[in-house]
Design an enzyme around this catalytic site. Sequence first.
Site, PDB file in Angstrom:
ATOM      1  N   ILE A 174     -22.805   1.744  -0.415  1.00 44.75           N
ATOM      2  CA  ILE A 174     -24.058   1.084  -0.777  1.00 44.75           C
ATOM      3  C   ILE A 174     -23.800  -0.351  -1.233  1.00 44.75           C
ATOM      4  O   ILE A 174     -22.906  -0.600  -2.041  1.00 44.75           O
ATOM      5  CB  ILE A 174     -24.771   1.839  -1.932  1.00 44.75           C
ATOM      6  CG1 ILE A 174     -24.951   3.324  -1.581  1.00 44.75           C
ATOM      7  CG2 ILE A 174     -26.101   1.181  -2.273  1.00 44.75           C
ATOM      8  CD1 ILE A 174     -25.706   3.585  -0.304  1.00 44.75           C
TER       9      ILE A 174
ATOM     10  N   GLU B   7       0.852  -1.189   0.000  1.00 42.07           N
ATOM     11  CA  GLU B   7       0.000   0.000   0.000  1.00 42.07           C
ATOM     12  C   GLU B   7       0.884   1.233   0.000  1.00 42.07           C
ATOM     13  O   GLU B   7       1.794   1.337   0.813  1.00 42.07           O
ATOM     14  CB  GLU B   7      -0.915  -0.026   1.242  1.00 42.07           C
ATOM     15  CG  GLU B   7      -1.635   1.271   1.544  1.00 42.07           C
ATOM     16  CD  GLU B   7      -2.469   1.800   0.385  1.00 42.07           C
ATOM     17  OE1 GLU B   7      -3.269   1.037  -0.184  1.00 42.07           O
ATOM     18  OE2 GLU B   7      -2.297   2.987   0.038  1.00 42.07           O
TER      19      GLU B   7
ATOM     20  N   CYS C 198     -19.046  16.806  17.112  1.00 35.90           N
ATOM     21  CA  CYS C 198     -18.055  17.874  17.384  1.00 35.90           C
ATOM     22  C   CYS C 198     -16.814  17.697  16.524  1.00 35.90           C
ATOM     23  O   CYS C 198     -15.905  18.509  16.568  1.00 35.90           O
ATOM     24  CB  CYS C 198     -17.723  17.974  18.866  1.00 35.90           C
ATOM     25  SG  CYS C 198     -16.331  16.968  19.448  1.00 35.90           S
TER      26      CYS C 198
ATOM     27  N   HIS D 218     -25.340  -2.530  -3.508  1.00 40.07           N
ATOM     28  CA  HIS D 218     -26.346  -2.419  -4.573  1.00 40.07           C
ATOM     29  C   HIS D 218     -27.056  -3.744  -4.817  1.00 40.07           C
ATOM     30  O   HIS D 218     -26.455  -4.811  -4.706  1.00 40.07           O
ATOM     31  CB  HIS D 218     -25.679  -1.965  -5.873  1.00 40.07           C
ATOM     32  CG  HIS D 218     -25.214  -0.548  -5.832  1.00 40.07           C
ATOM     33  ND1 HIS D 218     -26.054   0.516  -6.065  1.00 40.07           N
ATOM     34  CD2 HIS D 218     -23.994  -0.014  -5.556  1.00 40.07           C
ATOM     35  CE1 HIS D 218     -25.369   1.644  -5.946  1.00 40.07           C
ATOM     36  NE2 HIS D 218     -24.120   1.364  -5.637  1.00 40.07           N
TER      37      HIS D 218
ATOM     38  N   CYS E 130     -18.960  12.209  21.737  1.00 41.88           N
ATOM     39  CA  CYS E 130     -20.066  12.195  20.775  1.00 41.88           C
ATOM     40  C   CYS E 130     -20.423  10.763  20.382  1.00 41.88           C
ATOM     41  O   CYS E 130     -21.578  10.398  20.290  1.00 41.88           O
ATOM     42  CB  CYS E 130     -19.712  12.990  19.531  1.00 41.88           C
ATOM     43  SG  CYS E 130     -19.315  14.710  19.849  1.00 41.88           S
TER      44      CYS E 130
ATOM     45  N   CYS F  44     -14.003   9.811  23.250  1.00 36.43           N
ATOM     46  CA  CYS F  44     -14.824  10.555  22.284  1.00 36.43           C
ATOM     47  C   CYS F  44     -16.245  10.559  22.820  1.00 36.43           C
ATOM     48  O   CYS F  44     -16.905   9.529  22.846  1.00 36.43           O
ATOM     49  CB  CYS F  44     -14.755   9.884  20.915  1.00 36.43           C
ATOM     50  SG  CYS F  44     -16.037  10.429  19.771  1.00 36.43           S
TER      51      CYS F  44
END
Lengths: 416, 475
Positions: free
Chosen positions: B47, B31, B436, B49, B401, B399
């Site tokens: 998605i 990579e 946030c 599909h 949120c 975190c």
Amino acid sequence: MRNCDIVIIGGGPAGLAAAVSAYDNGCKDILILERDDILGGILNQCIHNGFGLTRFKESMTGPEYAQRFITEVKNRNIPVKLNTTVLSLTNDKIVTAINDVDGVFQVKAKAVILAMGCRERSKGALNIAGARPAGIYSAGTAQKFVNCKGWLPGKNVVILGSGDIGLIMARRMTLEGAKVHAVCEIMPHSSGLKRNIVQCLNDFDIPLYLSHTITRIDGKDRVIGVEISQVDQNRRAIKGTEKYIKCDTVLFSVGLIPENELSKGAGVELSLGTKGAVVYQNRETSLSGVFACGNVLQVHDLVDFVSEESELAGKSASDYVLNGEKIKNSIDCQAKDGVSYVLPQKIDTLKSGDVTLYFRVKGVYKNCKVVVKDGENTLLSIKKRIVAPGEMERVILKEDKIKSLSSSVQVSVEVD
Amino acid sequence: MFDVAVIGGGVVGGLLLRKLSSYNLKVCLLEKENDVAMGQSKANSGIVHAGFDAKPNSLKAKFNVLGNKMMKGVAEELGVKYSNNGSLVVAFSEEEIETLKDLKQRGEQNGVDGLEIVYGDDLFALEPNLSKTAVAGLLARTGGIICPYELTISAIGNAMDNGAELFTNFEVVKIEKGDCYTLYSSNGEQISAKVVVNCAGAGSQKIANLVGDYSFEIGLRRGEYILLDKESGNFVSRTLFFTPTKKGKGILVSPTADGNLLLGPTADEVLENVTDTTKDGLESVMVKAKQMCDKVPLYNAITSFSGVRAYSDKHDFIIEESKQNKGFILVAGIESPGLTSAPAIAEYVVDELISKLLRLNKKEDFNPIRKPDYFFSRLSIEEKNEIIKANPSYGRIICRCEQITEGEIIRALTENPKASDLDGVKRRTRAGMGRCQGGFCQPYVAEIIAKVKGVSLGEITKKGKNSTLLVGKTK
């Protein structure tokens, strides 16, 4: 599940003042839940001075101001759980919280005081075009890095938004050796306190661009510049006014939002104007026995007023627990011409005492009158040389006027 | 010497690596970025599909329908959030209803089950927030949503747990062909492999050219998105598409597997793989989203982003051995429905192409299961307390949120494939992905990364290379 008379969510300035006041008014079984590892909330990173001028008639730093209240809490041996995050609140006042000692635990409270404070509106909410490199911070995050962690986020800075934290950080970054190239404000007026414009920008020759916004952020790994543009009355960028400023850092100070996720979960009614709970003059919310104070209720300019409001909420919660005080006769309190919100949003006419109405105006008005009406009947008309959105206004309605209210209270600004 | 080297740590390369790791083979993934899922696999619509869109008998149609059927099982094994929420192609005119009928027929030809056209009240009963100008919709019950980068990261992590190796920051710049292939990185590293699979997405043409294969050309198309707060996650239940017209497919309005609402993408031809958003692009997303749902809560936007999708001049997937290079396999032009097709493509490449080049023996101890990086907030109180007792770091919310714990962040930094920066932690745990946008947790996450890696805060980056968060100590 353990029981508790009053659970206070948040150990910042609001929670601390509410705790002391509830205790002094007779209710001793209190628990403060604080997510950080120290009490004091956001004041801990506000190392500039100017706190306490109204309340203590002296200028203190944020941590100094917080310490006054932390000492009071300690003197009363009010229990505190640090490193504790509240996960949820139910409408029957069961608080579920988590920390690394107790795990997940629940407390059934007779009364709850919401004192969670507010958060900064993020850059993401603005849909600004361009890249998403390192070097983009909310002003408060940058403040945390600089004041609490001892690290500087950047050397060449552009700030969007002239809210108070943005202005404070413009000065702070400058003092740390960074160059602040511009503070852009999309509105034609600043949203910060006048004293901060003078002391944080003017004194350091930092240019403030009113009616300007950032229209593009440039950079791949790290910010290398921003494009700023002038905006029209509808706050839309005007083509041809673009200007490129080289920088490595962009700070956002674009508004504060009361942090009401827990309140919503419990079913507390929120106000569109304040984004905080709808409250009565005693700071009780639509849920009986749930109170709110400080920046989770309305974003204040000065912590001094947070303390004042929270003492009121603390006393009310104590009265609720000890005397079972309930709301009896409710009338509405509304923002009319030129006013963006009024707090409290509801008044119980059978409660004793004067009521202070807090409000913010929508624009800058000079030589105007603040008018308070009960239906068609004018209760107060107060001349003002100047009012601005950046400064919270307040007027006092005397007890005798409260007792005789019949319709709904309306607050407006009239310009001659 | 590796048996197989896969170039490109996207969802196709990732699922292929995982499939390969179930055999007694020495395999690796190369990579070029400092983490996996850094290209189109981190910024697409997510998605799954149904498969009514692709031209019958195309590779797209074949792998889409197969992949759709496999996705639920793959997601379960890898602990990836997936929801079979269904999709709806919405028609706003009589003419568009005719297109829906064609799509339905095409879908049936492709082997898609459960397609139905709904009209009027039935339509609004399914999606009350659709604009009232809508007249009909093609309901595809097999449509779904999944988090694309979570799927990629989990597949690669699972492959590594089963013995595959990952080389990040390995940009292949030269390939030598002898008895085997020797691949050189821009940093002067080299590895050799008997079989090479080119899953390099936007870079796949460049990689093919390195072995003298000029059989296809890659074009780039940028798609811009706006993401809304979880508060708006239930605004629609299904993935809503516009009816495709000669002018294009339009955008979609869809819940995400994580519970946000996603609007987009635009589709602009670009020359470079640059994921900047544009003022016009974001505006067009807003305008179109309002056409689909006039009450779409745009004020709840929490971020905007874009992804650059690679497509080939063949306008179908390219999945074949390079004509002039035995043992060099091309998996290119994997545009939409590439995410859906990825599990099926991975199977095909191994079963039909690699099996002809190498002897494949099943690994007896292959473990297809991976525990998700993000899981804690979904547990019961009792389950949470058991974990906290054993490891108190799961009792510390970092975190707020997304309610992500320190334990999850440490896990993301220490388990395959290890996160090494802020965005890597974010993609694995969701810390910083909430309303946030990291305003509160970023300094804490940075400190945890520094502690786990044993470096100073000043060395922590947002996304590798020169993306350091901080420029130096204060005075």
